[in-house]
Scaffold this motif. Structure first.
Motif, short mmCIF file in Angstrom:
data_model
loop_
_atom_site.label_atom_id
_atom_site.label_comp_id
_atom_site.label_asym_id
_atom_site.label_seq_id
_atom_site.Cartn_x
_atom_site.Cartn_y
_atom_site.Cartn_z
N TYR A 102 0.82 -1.21 0.00
CA TYR A 102 0.00 0.00 0.00
C TYR A 102 0.85 1.26 0.00
N VAL A 103 0.21 2.38 -0.38
CA VAL A 103 0.77 3.72 -0.21
C VAL A 103 -0.30 4.60 0.40
N LYS A 104 0.14 5.57 1.19
CA LYS A 104 -0.71 6.65 1.68
C LYS A 104 -0.13 7.92 1.08
N TYR A 105 -0.99 8.78 0.54
CA TYR A 105 -0.48 9.96 -0.16
C TYR A 105 -1.39 11.17 0.04
N TRP A 111 -5.44 6.32 0.62
CA TRP A 111 -4.88 4.97 0.63
C TRP A 111 -5.10 4.32 -0.73
N LYS A 112 -4.07 3.70 -1.26
CA LYS A 112 -4.22 2.85 -2.44
C LYS A 112 -3.39 1.60 -2.19
N LEU A 131 0.55 2.60 -9.49
CA LEU A 131 0.51 3.94 -8.91
C LEU A 131 -0.34 4.92 -9.71
N VAL A 134 -2.30 8.04 -8.10
CA VAL A 134 -1.63 8.43 -6.85
C VAL A 134 -0.87 9.74 -7.08
N ASP A 135 -0.92 10.67 -6.13
CA ASP A 135 -0.09 11.88 -6.19
C ASP A 135 1.34 11.45 -5.90
N LYS A 136 2.09 11.17 -6.94
CA LYS A 136 3.43 10.61 -6.81
C LYS A 136 4.44 11.60 -6.25
N ILE A 139 3.85 11.19 -1.55
CA ILE A 139 3.59 9.94 -0.85
C ILE A 139 4.10 10.09 0.58
N TYR A 142 4.52 4.11 2.72
CA TYR A 142 4.31 2.91 1.91
C TYR A 142 4.72 1.71 2.74
#
Length: 167
Positions: A102-105, A111-112, A131, A134-136, A139, A142
Motif C-alpha cells: 500500500y501507499v498513503k499519499y 490509501w491505495k 501507482l 496516486v499523487d506521486k 507519498i 508505503y
C-alpha cells in the motif's frame, strides 16, 4: 528513499527499475505496527542478496499488522511499487495470511493498495501496486499490510525484501 540501482534493465522496452530497499545494511528506517518483535534486518530468508526485513506477528483472527516506511517521497516517473513477501515455516497460518502492498499519499493520507493476496507457511509472493491516480509527488507512507485468517494462531515471522519502483 535511497536508490541502490537505477538504469536500463535491458530488452527493447528500455524499462528502468530503481531498487529502494534490500535491507542489506539494516532496517533502512522501516517500522512495524501491531507486531510482537522487530523489525530487524535478517539473514533467515532473502529473495535477493543475503538479507531481508523481518517482524514477528501474533496471529489472531482478523488482526492487522504492518511493516512500513514514513516520510515524504517523490516517485515521479515510476508507475509501480513492487515488493517480495515471505512467510515463516512456523506459526498457525490457518487458511492463509492476507498481504497487500500500500501507499498513503496527499494531505489527507489517501490509501491505495495492490489488492489482497494470500500466503501460507513458507509461502512467497511478489506484490505489485499500480501507482495510477496516486499523487506521486506527495507519498507519505508505503508498506505491507497483513491480515490474519479467522483460524490463525500462534506467532509467525514475515519477511519483506526487494522493495522497488518500476516504470
Amino acid at each position: 528513499m535511497k536508490s541502490y540501482l537505477s538504469g536500463n534493465t535491458g530488452g527493447s522496452g528500455g524499462t528502468t527499475a530503481s531498487i529502494y530497499h534490500d535491507f542489506e545494511s539494516g532496517t533502512e528506517g522501516w517500522a512495524g505496527g501491531t507486531i510482537s518483535g522487530g523489525p530487524w534486518s535478517t539473514t533467515a530468508w532473502a529473495s535477493k542478496n543475503t538479507h531481508s526485513l523481518q517482524v514477528d506477528i501474533p496471529m489472531a483472527s482478523g488482526s492487522a499488522h504492518y511493516m512500513y516506511k514514513t516520510g515524504t517521497f517523490n516517485v515521479t516517473g515510476f508507475n509501480q511499487l513492487r515488493a517480495t513477501v515471505h512467510g515463516s515455516t512456523w506459526g498457525g497460518y490457518g487458511s492463509g495470511l492476507g498481504v497487500k502492498l500500500y501507499v498513503k499519499y496527499g494531505s489527507n493520507y489517501a490509501w491505495k493498495d495492490s489488492g489482497w493476496a494470500t500466503i501460507g507457511a513458507n509461502g512467497t509472493i511478489n506484490l505489485t501496486l499500480d501507482l495510477t491516480g496516486v499523487d506521486k509527488t506527495n507519498i507519505k507512507e508505503y508498506g505491507i499490510q497483513f491480515i490474519d485468517a479467522s483460524n490463525s494462531s500462534g506467532t509467525a515471522s514475515v519477511y519483506v525484501d526487494n522493495v522497488y519502483l518500476w516504470n
